[in-house]
Design an enzyme around this catalytic site. Sequence first.
Site, PDB file in Angstrom:
ATOM      1  N   TYR A  12       0.266  25.807  10.057  1.00 30.10           N
ATOM      2  CA  TYR A  12       1.290  25.942  11.102  1.00 30.10           C
ATOM      3  C   TYR A  12       2.380  26.919  10.671  1.00 30.10           C
ATOM      4  O   TYR A  12       2.779  27.799  11.444  1.00 30.10           O
ATOM      5  CB  TYR A  12       1.879  24.561  11.391  1.00 30.10           C
ATOM      6  CG  TYR A  12       2.856  24.518  12.545  1.00 30.10           C
ATOM      7  CD1 TYR A  12       2.409  24.656  13.857  1.00 30.10           C
ATOM      8  CD2 TYR A  12       4.215  24.331  12.331  1.00 30.10           C
ATOM      9  CE1 TYR A  12       3.294  24.598  14.930  1.00 30.10           C
ATOM     10  CE2 TYR A  12       5.111  24.275  13.396  1.00 30.10           C
ATOM     11  CZ  TYR A  12       4.640  24.410  14.687  1.00 30.10           C
ATOM     12  OH  TYR A  12       5.523  24.361  15.739  1.00 30.10           O
ATOM     13  N   SER A  23       9.373  28.409  15.769  1.00 31.30           N
ATOM     14  CA  SER A  23       9.739  27.146  15.134  1.00 31.30           C
ATOM     15  C   SER A  23      10.566  27.501  13.912  1.00 31.30           C
ATOM     16  O   SER A  23      10.519  28.644  13.422  1.00 31.30           O
ATOM     17  CB  SER A  23       8.471  26.394  14.705  1.00 31.30           C
ATOM     18  OG  SER A  23       8.754  25.355  13.788  1.00 31.30           O
TER      19      SER A  23
END
Length: 253
Positions: free
Chosen positions: A150, A137
């Site tokens: 995250y 990501s």
Amino acid sequence: MTPLGGRHALVTGGGSGIGLAVARRLAAEGARVTLMGRDEGRLRAAADGMDAGVAVADVTDAAAVDAALAGARAARGPVAILVNNAGAAETTPFARLDLAAWRRTTAVNLDGPFIVTRAALPDLLAAEAGRVVNVASTAALRGYTYAAAYCAAKHGLLGLTRALALELAGSRVTVNAVCPGFTDTDLVARSADAIAAKTGRTPDEARAELERFNPQGRLVRPDEVAAAVVFLCLPENASVTGQALAVAGGEVM
């Protein structure tokens, strides 16, 4: 012959979103695809019409992964391409982030790729051109507010990618990461709903807030991420390893 003809590709989180787009693109390039995930019904629906196999396992469960991989190997041969796509995100201010949420996030996004890659490694090392692509990501390249767990997990995944690429540089296996920005998937839709619930905005306003991270003013499409993954899987790209390929419309990292 198609570029990936005959190669067995295992895609985790393959039942929807980026994983499904990747699986379809790999199949179109001739790969024999297996979709791995927890929801057998969703996996079978995704595999319908794509001639893909299904391997049911939670990527955080090493024994389940080993058993599912053994079944996939028996059905479609040794794994030559591994796409670690399964992921999950929770958003909360750091002061309210508890250990259980931290561990849920790191388990799926970091432990999972470790477990599946370790299980598939003997196959990958024996392959003519082994490929590991970790779907990270932009959170592996920068920080985002309310996403400490995250971001930490995805930074860890990128570190794993780079370390393993160096460790395997003398083999025929490459290890790379694709780092999508906010992508038009169920995961981002849930994030927009959470933002709306917490801020009083409408879901459309929350989605627009996520779109503003992308200088192109839109969400990334799953097929755009899939194209980047397939590029890294091609046999001729043997010198591309240890890289983080951002697919994010020019978002500054």
